[in-house]
Write a protein that holds these residues in place. Structure first.
Motif, PDB file in Angstrom:
ATOM      1  N   VAL A 118      70.143 -44.983  38.240  1.00 20.45           N
ATOM      2  CA  VAL A 118      68.784 -45.506  38.409  1.00 20.45           C
ATOM      3  C   VAL A 118      68.024 -45.288  37.106  1.00 20.45           C
ATOM      4  O   VAL A 118      68.162 -44.237  36.474  1.00 20.45           O
ATOM      5  N   PRO A 119      67.230 -46.271  36.642  1.00 19.77           N
ATOM      6  CA  PRO A 119      66.437 -46.067  35.421  1.00 19.77           C
ATOM      7  C   PRO A 119      65.671 -44.749  35.470  1.00 19.77           C
ATOM      8  O   PRO A 119      65.153 -44.359  36.523  1.00 19.77           O
ATOM      9  N   GLU A 120      65.592 -44.085  34.316  1.00 15.18           N
ATOM     10  CA  GLU A 120      65.105 -42.704  34.276  1.00 15.18           C
ATOM     11  C   GLU A 120      63.729 -42.539  34.904  1.00 15.18           C
ATOM     12  O   GLU A 120      63.504 -41.604  35.681  1.00 15.18           O
ATOM     13  N   HIS A 121      62.794 -43.446  34.609  1.00 15.46           N
ATOM     14  CA  HIS A 121      61.440 -43.276  35.147  1.00 15.46           C
ATOM     15  C   HIS A 121      61.423 -43.486  36.661  1.00 15.46           C
ATOM     16  O   HIS A 121      60.679 -42.804  37.384  1.00 15.46           O
ATOM     17  N   GLU A 122      62.255 -44.402  37.171  1.00 13.65           N
ATOM     18  CA  GLU A 122      62.329 -44.615  38.614  1.00 13.65           C
ATOM     19  C   GLU A 122      63.021 -43.448  39.299  1.00 13.65           C
ATOM     20  O   GLU A 122      62.644 -43.048  40.417  1.00 13.65           O
ATOM     21  N   ALA A 123      64.046 -42.906  38.661  1.00 13.92           N
ATOM     22  CA  ALA A 123      64.738 -41.752  39.231  1.00 13.92           C
ATOM     23  C   ALA A 123      63.791 -40.559  39.351  1.00 13.92           C
ATOM     24  O   ALA A 123      63.789 -39.849  40.361  1.00 13.92           O
ATOM     25  N   ALA A 124      62.966 -40.350  38.331  1.00 19.85           N
ATOM     26  CA  ALA A 124      62.017 -39.245  38.363  1.00 19.85           C
ATOM     27  C   ALA A 124      60.985 -39.439  39.471  1.00 19.85           C
ATOM     28  O   ALA A 124      60.625 -38.490  40.180  1.00 19.85           O
ATOM     29  N   ALA A 125      60.511 -40.670  39.633  1.00 18.82           N
ATOM     30  CA  ALA A 125      59.532 -40.953  40.687  1.00 18.82           C
ATOM     31  C   ALA A 125      60.143 -40.741  42.069  1.00 18.82           C
ATOM     32  O   ALA A 125      59.487 -40.206  42.978  1.00 18.82           O
ATOM     33  N   ALA A 126      61.396 -41.155  42.234  1.00 22.79           N
ATOM     34  CA  ALA A 126      62.064 -40.960  43.523  1.00 22.79           C
ATOM     35  C   ALA A 126      62.303 -39.478  43.789  1.00 22.79           C
ATOM     36  O   ALA A 126      62.060 -38.988  44.905  1.00 22.79           O
ATOM     37  N   ALA A 127      62.770 -38.757  42.782  1.00 21.84           N
ATOM     38  CA  ALA A 127      63.050 -37.332  42.956  1.00 21.84           C
ATOM     39  C   ALA A 127      61.797 -36.567  43.369  1.00 21.84           C
ATOM     40  O   ALA A 127      61.867 -35.599  44.137  1.00 21.84           O
ATOM     41  N   ALA A 128      60.648 -37.009  42.881  1.00 22.25           N
ATOM     42  CA  ALA A 128      59.386 -36.338  43.209  1.00 22.25           C
ATOM     43  C   ALA A 128      59.008 -36.503  44.678  1.00 22.25           C
ATOM     44  O   ALA A 128      58.175 -35.745  45.195  1.00 22.25           O
ATOM     45  N   GLN A 129      59.607 -37.475  45.352  1.00 21.11           N
ATOM     46  CA  GLN A 129      59.283 -37.725  46.761  1.00 21.11           C
ATOM     47  C   GLN A 129      60.282 -37.082  47.729  1.00 21.11           C
ATOM     48  O   GLN A 129      60.085 -37.156  48.951  1.00 21.11           O
ATOM     49  N   LEU A 130      61.343 -36.481  47.214  1.00 19.69           N
ATOM     50  CA  LEU A 130      62.325 -35.864  48.086  1.00 19.69           C
ATOM     51  C   LEU A 130      61.744 -34.632  48.776  1.00 19.69           C
ATOM     52  O   LEU A 130      60.902 -33.927  48.218  1.00 19.69           O
ATOM     53  N   VAL A 131      62.218 -34.386  49.994  1.00 19.97           N
ATOM     54  CA  VAL A 131      61.735 -33.243  50.782  1.00 19.97           C
ATOM     55  C   VAL A 131      62.936 -32.456  51.299  1.00 19.97           C
ATOM     56  O   VAL A 131      64.060 -32.971  51.336  1.00 19.97           O
ATOM     57  N   PRO A 132      62.742 -31.203  51.720  1.00 19.74           N
ATOM     58  CA  PRO A 132      63.858 -30.434  52.271  1.00 19.74           C
ATOM     59  C   PRO A 132      64.443 -31.110  53.511  1.00 19.74           C
ATOM     60  O   PRO A 132      63.742 -31.821  54.241  1.00 19.74           O
ATOM     61  N   HIS A 133      65.733 -30.868  53.718  1.00 18.41           N
ATOM     62  CA  HIS A 133      66.420 -31.468  54.860  1.00 18.41           C
ATOM     63  C   HIS A 133      67.015 -30.377  55.739  1.00 18.41           C
ATOM     64  O   HIS A 133      67.553 -29.383  55.245  1.00 18.41           O
TER      65      HIS A 133
END
Length: 235
Positions: A149-164
């Motif tokens: 995934v493009p770096e800026h999109e990957a960073a934005a997605a990673a910021a939205q991850l939550v514990p599982h």
């Protein structure tokens, strides 16, 4: 999200994997709408978005209840698309769902009766961080999830991850939708999260197998290609 949809087509119900939410499908939903498909996405309770209250953390059966309710709320046929962990509660939820016409497993766990994630995959990898029953979304995980995934999109997605909820790894499947519904498996050939060799083993359980030259998250890296493939599968 809905486009100018053909009412004879099934609605695509999109079910995310661990650490994610319905947000992760936004790019794919735009591509599907442009092709005339209606889609809906669910938030699974096992992706814990707030501090857990007293009592057990959500598990596979809790997720399956949410999916089952979403299916029942859709008038007309439904094709369910499951990503990664989401394949487990989708398998559970779709057994006996009369309006489900097709199951699509996207680099997903297509398990059978009495299997669970750990019984199929093995113990948690040593780099996974489990705290108070929650698997934390670490930088190492994000790198495997979004390797292409493009770096800026990957960073934005990673910021939205939550514990599982770690409970999801040990709860067994007790009923199996793909035993009585057509199913397709999409192998992501460059996946660093679920090894393609493991995906091939599960794909052998599906009626048809397809391949994408992508990493684990094609809804972010190649949403147009994924939308085109889904159109081919369920159209």
């Amino acid at each position: 999200m809905s486009g100018d949809a053909d009412p004879t087509r099934p609605t695509l119900l999109l079910v995310h994997g661990a650490w994610h939410g319905a947000w992760c499908w936004a790019k794919l939903e735009t591509e599907l709408a442009a092709r005339g498909w209606t889609s809906r996405a669910v938030d699974l309770p096992s992706a814990v978005r707030a501090a857990p209250s007293a009592g057990p953390l959500p598990g596979v059966l809790d997720d399956a209840d949410v999916i089952r309710e979403a299916i029942a709320a859709i008038a007309g046929p439904v094709a369910v698309v499951a990503h990664s962990y989401g394949g487990i509660p989708v398998t559970q939820a779709t057994a006996g769902a009369a309006n489900v016409t097709h199951l699509v497993y996207l680099a997903a766990y297509q398990l059978d009766t009495q299997e669970n994630l750990l019984s199929f995959r093995g113990e948690f990898e040593p780099e996974l961080v489990v705290e108070e029953g929650l698997v934390q979304p670490t930088a190492h995980l994000a790198a495997d999830l979004y390797g292409d995934v493009p770096e800026h999109e990957a960073a934005a997605a990673a910021a939205q991850l939550v514990p599982h909820s770690a409970r999801c790894a040990t709860e067994q499947v007790t009923q199996v939708g793909w035993h009585s519904r057509p199913s397709s498996y999409i192998v992501c050939d460059r996946d660093r999260m679920v090894p393609p060799a493991q995906q091939e083993k599960m794909a052998a359980r599906a009626n048809t197998t397809y391949h994408l030259a992508s990493g684990h998250s094609p809804f972010l890296s190649v949403p147009g290609e994924l939308a085109a493939l889904l159109t081919q599968i369920v159209g």
